[in-house]
Design a protein around this motif. Structure first.
Motif, PDB file in Angstrom:
ATOM      1  N   ASP A 223       0.852  -1.188   0.000  1.00 30.35           N
ATOM      2  CA  ASP A 223       0.000   0.000   0.000  1.00 30.35           C
ATOM      3  C   ASP A 223       0.890   1.241   0.000  1.00 30.35           C
ATOM      4  O   ASP A 223       1.667   1.445   0.918  1.00 30.35           O
ATOM      5  N   PRO A 224       0.772   2.094  -1.006  1.00 37.63           N
ATOM      6  CA  PRO A 224       1.655   3.258  -1.087  1.00 37.63           C
ATOM      7  C   PRO A 224       1.260   4.397  -0.140  1.00 37.63           C
ATOM      8  O   PRO A 224       2.021   5.344   0.039  1.00 37.63           O
ATOM      9  N   ASN A 225       0.086   4.287   0.464  1.00 38.01           N
ATOM     10  CA  ASN A 225      -0.396   5.359   1.338  1.00 38.01           C
ATOM     11  C   ASN A 225       0.099   5.113   2.757  1.00 38.01           C
ATOM     12  O   ASN A 225      -0.347   4.185   3.430  1.00 38.01           O
TER      13      ASN A 225
ATOM     14  N   VAL B 175      10.513  -1.334  -3.832  1.00 36.55           N
ATOM     15  CA  VAL B 175       9.113  -1.052  -3.485  1.00 36.55           C
ATOM     16  C   VAL B 175       8.768  -1.706  -2.148  1.00 36.55           C
ATOM     17  O   VAL B 175       8.127  -1.086  -1.285  1.00 36.55           O
ATOM     18  N   GLU B 176       9.194  -2.933  -1.945  1.00 31.56           N
ATOM     19  CA  GLU B 176       8.911  -3.657  -0.705  1.00 31.56           C
ATOM     20  C   GLU B 176       9.674  -3.063   0.478  1.00 31.56           C
ATOM     21  O   GLU B 176       9.147  -2.989   1.585  1.00 31.56           O
ATOM     22  N   ARG B 177      10.887  -2.646   0.256  1.00 30.41           N
ATOM     23  CA  ARG B 177      11.684  -2.038   1.330  1.00 30.41           C
ATOM     24  C   ARG B 177      11.040  -0.736   1.790  1.00 30.41           C
ATOM     25  O   ARG B 177      10.923  -0.488   2.988  1.00 30.41           O
ATOM     26  N   ALA B 178      10.641   0.089   0.846  1.00 30.13           N
ATOM     27  CA  ALA B 178       9.969   1.344   1.201  1.00 30.13           C
ATOM     28  C   ALA B 178       8.654   1.059   1.912  1.00 30.13           C
ATOM     29  O   ALA B 178       8.326   1.686   2.918  1.00 30.13           O
ATOM     30  N   GLY B 179       7.897   0.093   1.412  1.00 32.53           N
ATOM     31  CA  GLY B 179       6.623  -0.262   2.037  1.00 32.53           C
ATOM     32  C   GLY B 179       6.793  -0.834   3.435  1.00 32.53           C
ATOM     33  O   GLY B 179       6.007  -0.542   4.337  1.00 32.53           O
ATOM     34  N   ALA B 180       7.830  -1.635   3.635  1.00 36.85           N
ATOM     35  CA  ALA B 180       8.102  -2.173   4.967  1.00 36.85           C
ATOM     36  C   ALA B 180       8.419  -1.044   5.938  1.00 36.85           C
ATOM     37  O   ALA B 180       7.969  -1.066   7.091  1.00 36.85           O
TER      38      ALA B 180
ATOM     39  N   VAL C 259      22.004   4.111   3.697  1.00 38.45           N
ATOM     40  CA  VAL C 259      23.318   4.489   3.184  1.00 38.45           C
ATOM     41  C   VAL C 259      23.611   3.841   1.832  1.00 38.45           C
ATOM     42  O   VAL C 259      24.156   4.486   0.932  1.00 38.45           O
ATOM     43  N   THR C 260      23.240   2.596   1.659  1.00 40.03           N
ATOM     44  CA  THR C 260      23.628   1.868   0.448  1.00 40.03           C
ATOM     45  C   THR C 260      22.617   1.931  -0.685  1.00 40.03           C
ATOM     46  O   THR C 260      22.981   1.713  -1.844  1.00 40.03           O
ATOM     47  N   ASN C 261      21.382   2.223  -0.394  1.00 41.46           N
ATOM     48  CA  ASN C 261      20.342   2.208  -1.418  1.00 41.46           C
ATOM     49  C   ASN C 261      20.041   3.644  -1.845  1.00 41.46           C
ATOM     50  O   ASN C 261      19.569   4.443  -1.049  1.00 41.46           O
ATOM     51  N   GLU C 262      20.276   3.951  -3.097  1.00 38.99           N
ATOM     52  CA  GLU C 262      20.093   5.315  -3.582  1.00 38.99           C
ATOM     53  C   GLU C 262      18.667   5.625  -4.032  1.00 38.99           C
ATOM     54  O   GLU C 262      18.376   6.748  -4.444  1.00 38.99           O
ATOM     55  N   ASN C 263      17.766   4.662  -3.931  1.00 37.89           N
ATOM     56  CA  ASN C 263      16.378   4.873  -4.328  1.00 37.89           C
ATOM     57  C   ASN C 263      15.746   5.929  -3.422  1.00 37.89           C
ATOM     58  O   ASN C 263      15.737   5.785  -2.201  1.00 37.89           O
ATOM     59  N   VAL C 264      15.226   6.978  -4.019  1.00 39.46           N
ATOM     60  CA  VAL C 264      14.684   8.104  -3.250  1.00 39.46           C
ATOM     61  C   VAL C 264      13.488   7.680  -2.406  1.00 39.46           C
ATOM     62  O   VAL C 264      13.367   8.093  -1.250  1.00 39.46           O
ATOM     63  N   ASP C 265      12.601   6.850  -2.943  1.00 39.75           N
ATOM     64  CA  ASP C 265      11.435   6.420  -2.166  1.00 39.75           C
ATOM     65  C   ASP C 265      11.856   5.582  -0.964  1.00 39.75           C
ATOM     66  O   ASP C 265      11.300   5.728   0.127  1.00 39.75           O
ATOM     67  N   VAL C 266      12.844   4.723  -1.141  1.00 43.56           N
ATOM     68  CA  VAL C 266      13.346   3.931  -0.019  1.00 43.56           C
ATOM     69  C   VAL C 266      13.906   4.869   1.046  1.00 43.56           C
ATOM     70  O   VAL C 266      13.573   4.759   2.227  1.00 43.56           O
ATOM     71  N   ARG C 267      14.740   5.804   0.636  1.00 45.39           N
ATOM     72  CA  ARG C 267      15.325   6.736   1.608  1.00 45.39           C
ATOM     73  C   ARG C 267      14.251   7.587   2.275  1.00 45.39           C
ATOM     74  O   ARG C 267      14.292   7.806   3.483  1.00 45.39           O
TER      75      ARG C 267
END
Length: 151
Positions: free
Chosen positions: A16-18, A52-57, A96-104
């Motif tokens: 869920d992105p919300n 996507v899963e990392r950000a969602g978690a 630190v290691t993941n440059e994905n903006v949504d994850v950060r």
């Protein structure tokens, strides 16, 4: 709640992105399966999932700190520092290691940016995370880091 609902409920919360709505998925999981199990599953998503899963978690993790009560069962604010500390260490490494903006963006609100929150061996990583966040091209990440560092 039946056992077979655990995976589906957590997957729905993670995907869920919300970041506000997923609370409606995390709360019943906490009540039905317990804070420790929910947190351990989310830690697994953070460590092994897609971006996507990392950000969602990370978004779902926020709600695991709630005290939830269905009138019969109350789940308190924390069931063990070891899981929380493992989450913080994994989230720090991921930030630190993941440059994905949504994850950060998703990790940062729950990421302590103070040395005292981590063992000495992670202090250089904390300092690096602060450097990354304060100089990040994304305005939200910079502003969020400025607020967290000044607290």
């Amino acid at each position: 709640m039946p056992e077979e609902y655990f995976g589906a409920l957590l997957a729905a919360a993670v995907y869920d992105p919300n970041p506000s709505f997923n609370r409606r998925l995390v709360e019943p999981a906490l009540l039905a399966f317990g804070r420790r199990r929910v947190r351990m599953a989310l830690l697994g998503w953070l460590e092994t999932g897609t971006d996507v899963e990392r950000a969602g978690a990370a978004r779902a993790w926020y709600w695991t700190a709630l005290t939830v009560d269905d009138g019969r069962t109350a789940i308190g604010a924390d069931d063990g520092a070891s899981i929380r500390d493992a989450w913080h260490a994994a989230a720090l490494r991921e930030f630190v290691t993941n440059e994905n903006v949504d994850v950060r963006r998703s990790i940062l609100p729950g990421l302590p940016l103070v040395l005292r929150a981590y063992p000495a061996e992670l202090h250089p990583l904390v300092e690096h995370a602060v450097e990354i966040a304060l100089a990040h091209p994304d305005e939200y990440i910079r502003q969020r880091a400025e607020t967290q560092v000044s607290l």
